[in-house]
Design a protein around this motif. Structure first.
Motif, PDB file in Angstrom:
ATOM      1  N   LEU A 168       7.182 -10.198   8.602  1.00 40.27           N
ATOM      2  CA  LEU A 168       7.069 -10.027   7.158  1.00 40.27           C
ATOM      3  C   LEU A 168       7.450  -8.596   6.799  1.00 40.27           C
ATOM      4  O   LEU A 168       6.742  -7.657   7.157  1.00 40.27           O
ATOM      5  N   PRO A 169       8.581  -8.400   6.120  1.00 40.49           N
ATOM      6  CA  PRO A 169       8.962  -7.043   5.717  1.00 40.49           C
ATOM      7  C   PRO A 169       8.025  -6.506   4.635  1.00 40.49           C
ATOM      8  O   PRO A 169       7.824  -7.158   3.612  1.00 40.49           O
ATOM      9  N   ILE A 170       7.466  -5.336   4.870  1.00 38.76           N
ATOM     10  CA  ILE A 170       6.578  -4.722   3.879  1.00 38.76           C
ATOM     11  C   ILE A 170       7.016  -3.307   3.519  1.00 38.76           C
ATOM     12  O   ILE A 170       6.489  -2.723   2.570  1.00 38.76           O
ATOM     13  N   ARG A 171       7.978  -2.759   4.260  1.00 35.32           N
ATOM     14  CA  ARG A 171       8.311  -1.345   4.067  1.00 35.32           C
ATOM     15  C   ARG A 171       8.898  -1.067   2.686  1.00 35.32           C
ATOM     16  O   ARG A 171       8.611  -0.033   2.083  1.00 35.32           O
ATOM     17  N   LEU A 172       9.727  -1.955   2.171  1.00 35.30           N
ATOM     18  CA  LEU A 172      10.332  -1.714   0.864  1.00 35.30           C
ATOM     19  C   LEU A 172       9.271  -1.630  -0.226  1.00 35.30           C
ATOM     20  O   LEU A 172       9.457  -0.968  -1.240  1.00 35.30           O
ATOM     21  N   GLY A 173       8.150  -2.291   0.001  1.00 39.64           N
ATOM     22  CA  GLY A 173       7.097  -2.297  -1.009  1.00 39.64           C
ATOM     23  C   GLY A 173       6.408  -0.966  -1.172  1.00 39.64           C
ATOM     24  O   GLY A 173       5.639  -0.775  -2.120  1.00 39.64           O
ATOM     25  N   THR A 174       6.670  -0.028  -0.280  1.00 36.24           N
ATOM     26  CA  THR A 174       6.039   1.293  -0.381  1.00 36.24           C
ATOM     27  C   THR A 174       6.941   2.319  -1.043  1.00 36.24           C
ATOM     28  O   THR A 174       6.518   3.449  -1.277  1.00 36.24           O
ATOM     29  N   VAL A 175       8.169   1.923  -1.371  1.00 30.92           N
ATOM     30  CA  VAL A 175       9.133   2.892  -1.875  1.00 30.92           C
ATOM     31  C   VAL A 175       8.674   3.506  -3.188  1.00 30.92           C
ATOM     32  O   VAL A 175       8.650   4.725  -3.359  1.00 30.92           O
ATOM     33  N   ASN A 176       8.354   2.675  -4.169  1.00 27.63           N
ATOM     34  CA  ASN A 176       7.934   3.204  -5.467  1.00 27.63           C
ATOM     35  C   ASN A 176       6.471   2.883  -5.772  1.00 27.63           C
ATOM     36  O   ASN A 176       6.066   2.839  -6.921  1.00 27.63           O
ATOM     37  N   ALA A 177       5.697   2.635  -4.720  1.00 28.48           N
ATOM     38  CA  ALA A 177       4.285   2.294  -4.911  1.00 28.48           C
ATOM     39  C   ALA A 177       3.480   3.539  -5.257  1.00 28.48           C
ATOM     40  O   ALA A 177       3.741   4.629  -4.743  1.00 28.48           O
ATOM     41  N   GLU A 178       2.521   3.376  -6.142  1.00 26.36           N
ATOM     42  CA  GLU A 178       1.610   4.451  -6.485  1.00 26.36           C
ATOM     43  C   GLU A 178       0.318   4.247  -5.707  1.00 26.36           C
ATOM     44  O   GLU A 178      -0.553   3.485  -6.096  1.00 26.36           O
ATOM     45  N   GLY A 179       0.187   4.925  -4.592  1.00 32.83           N
ATOM     46  CA  GLY A 179      -0.993   4.772  -3.755  1.00 32.83           C
ATOM     47  C   GLY A 179      -0.868   3.614  -2.790  1.00 32.83           C
ATOM     48  O   GLY A 179       0.200   3.034  -2.596  1.00 32.83           O
ATOM     49  N   LYS A 180      -1.985   3.259  -2.204  1.00 34.55           N
ATOM     50  CA  LYS A 180      -2.007   2.208  -1.194  1.00 34.55           C
ATOM     51  C   LYS A 180      -1.955   0.826  -1.831  1.00 34.55           C
ATOM     52  O   LYS A 180      -2.433   0.622  -2.945  1.00 34.55           O
ATOM     53  N   GLN A 181      -1.385  -0.120  -1.098  1.00 29.29           N
ATOM     54  CA  GLN A 181      -1.273  -1.499  -1.550  1.00 29.29           C
ATOM     55  C   GLN A 181      -2.233  -2.385  -0.760  1.00 29.29           C
ATOM     56  O   GLN A 181      -2.549  -2.096   0.401  1.00 29.29           O
TER      57      GLN A 181
END
Length: 463
Positions: free
Chosen positions: A227-240
């Motif tokens: 499950l790719p999750i790295r792209l979800g951290t690109v413009n994330a504000e804080g932890k997901q």
């Protein structure tokens, strides 16, 4: 304009009773659940996996102007239109509710009554009367066999087998077990699996649904289970927050490139947690994340989909599971079985619920999974034990019981402090305000516990 992304994809995701196998019996009255709505910025992914076939269902907790939402799905190939579907969000909500960590409660009985019952049993034994003889005969009349009897804590457990569900339910009702209407379907399904059973009464709350955008589903084939999750951290504000629900026929799923850790479970907690379960669970999860330096994937549930104990929601039906992509059930019907039972055929689905809090620093790699084949049951479960409130001087057993309460309440305070990181003295203060302290046990001479020896003194008996 800020877009919120859910980057996940292809290798690019009963009020009444529950029956359980004897080895994993919990029981208890269901009180509350810790579902995904407790957490902000939470995305939910369902992965139905069989061989190299996968159906991924992706949902987000996004609310607001839909123009500010975007879903980005990395894929290994261009899926055909027929491989893409829009799912009913109630399906994911149901799976979330069914697998959610739960709070249950027990009620202590009158210790004097238990003492009287014990004396009566001794008298009966002295008279050489065969125990349960009448019940055994009546059970035989209804096709029910009492395989074993156990006393586990304050519960009396009967391990039963039966020929038909209606006979089992009739026998239970006649012997003081209040079985709700509509239980035949579940009982029948268990019996068809050849299981032995015990009865547990639980109170069930159903999930009301949410305002999330409808989940997107994609069906694909690939040898990699990830499950790719790295792209979800690109413009994330804080932890997901990410919740992964894995459905397989083989057994439990865990991550192979990160530590998979079971959350502490089966802990007794103070009664006041009943009104603060959401705060408790969020604090507990945050504390456990911190203890693992933010680099672990936590298991919150792993169980056979055919049953639950206690149930935070009813198991998903076969039609719901098929809509979530459980492709190996495609030839199985939801209609009653030919033997005249009351419910559908057994469901060969094992569900694992994983929860992680991540950012680019703590989870620099995409998630890769492995199916372990382990079908051992696990659930996040936290227990309230209501004390008996009576005259603690009315019999010796009541006085002894009062002394056990003091120790129990202190252990609950310590347990809650260890789970959440909260100050143990503040916990004790809140418990005392609610009447859960030695001062509340009026008229009883409370024994002062001996000072606890150091671990080396306990090890060798020195000092």
């Amino acid at each position: 304009m800020k877009l919120k992304h859910l980057f996940a994809g292809l290798a690019l995701p009963l009020a009444g009773l529950a029956f359980a196998a004897p080895a994993s019996a919990f029981c208890g009255f269901y009180v509350a659940k810790a579902d995904t709505d407790l957490f902000n910025d939470a995305s939910k992914v369902v992965l139905a996996r069989d061989g190299e076939r996968t159906v991924i269902t992706m949902a987000s907790d996004f609310r607001g102007d839909v123009s500010e939402f975007a879903m980005v799905v990395p894929v290994v190939d261009i899926p055909q239109r027929e491989q893409i579907n829009v799912a009913n969000p109630a399906l994911v909500d149901h799976l979330d509710a069914y697998t959610a960590p739960r709070l249950v409660e027990y009620y202590d009985e009158d210790p004097c009554e238990a003492e009287r019952r014990y004396e009566q049993m001794r008298e009966m034994a002295d008279m050489a009367a065969p125990p349960m003889a009448g019940a055994m005969e009546e059970a035989d009349d209804f096709g029910v066999t009492i395989e074993a009897e156990y006393e586990v804590g304050e519960y009396d457990i009967l391990i039963l087998s039966a020929e038909e569900s209606d006979g089992l339910i009739t026998w239970l009702n006649r012997n003081g077990y209040r079985i709700p209407d509509g239980a035949e379907e579940i009982v029948s399904a268990y019996l068809k699996r050849g299981m032995k059973f015990f009865v547990a009464k639980v109170s069930l709350e159903r999930h009301d649904g949410s305002a999330m955008l409808r989940p997107i589903q994609v069906a694909y084939e690939d040898e990699d289970f990830m499950l790719p999750i790295r792209l979800g951290t690109v413009n994330a504000e804080g932890k997901q927050e990410l919740f992964v629900f894995a459905l397989t026929r083989e057994g439990r799923v865990e991550t192979s490139n990160y530590r998979t850790v079971k959350l502490p479970s089966d802990m007794d907690v103070p009664i006041y947690v009943k009104d603060e379960f959401a705060d408790f669970y969020k604090a507990m999860f945050s504390h456990q994340v911190e203890k693992e330096s933010g680099k672990a994937v936590f298991m919150e549930y792993a169980w056979d989909m055919a049953w639950c104990d206690p149930c935070a929601a009813e198991p998903l039906s076969q039609s719901e599971l098929r809509e979530l992509g459980v492709m190996w059930l495609e030839e199985v019907s939801d209609s009653p079985t030919p033997r005249g039972g009351f419910g559908p055929a057994p469901v060969d689905v094992f569900v694992t619920r994983l929860h992680l809090r991540y950012d680019a620093k703590t989870f620099p790699e995409d998630l890769t999974f492995e199916i372990t084949g382990d079908r051992e049951n696990y659930q996040g479960r936290y227990v309230l034990r209501h004390p008996w409130r009576g005259d603690y001087t009315s019999c010796k057993a009541a006085g002894d019981y009062a002394n056990t309460l003091v120790k129990r309440w202190d252990e609950e305070a310590i347990s809650l402090a260890r789970l959440t990181g909260w100050d143990v003295n503040k916990i004790r203060g809140k418990m005392a305000e609610g009447g859960f302290s030695a001062s509340a046990l009026k008229g009883v001479e409370i024994e002062t516990p001996s000072p606890q020896k150091s671990w080396w003194e306990r090890l060798w008996g020195n000092g």
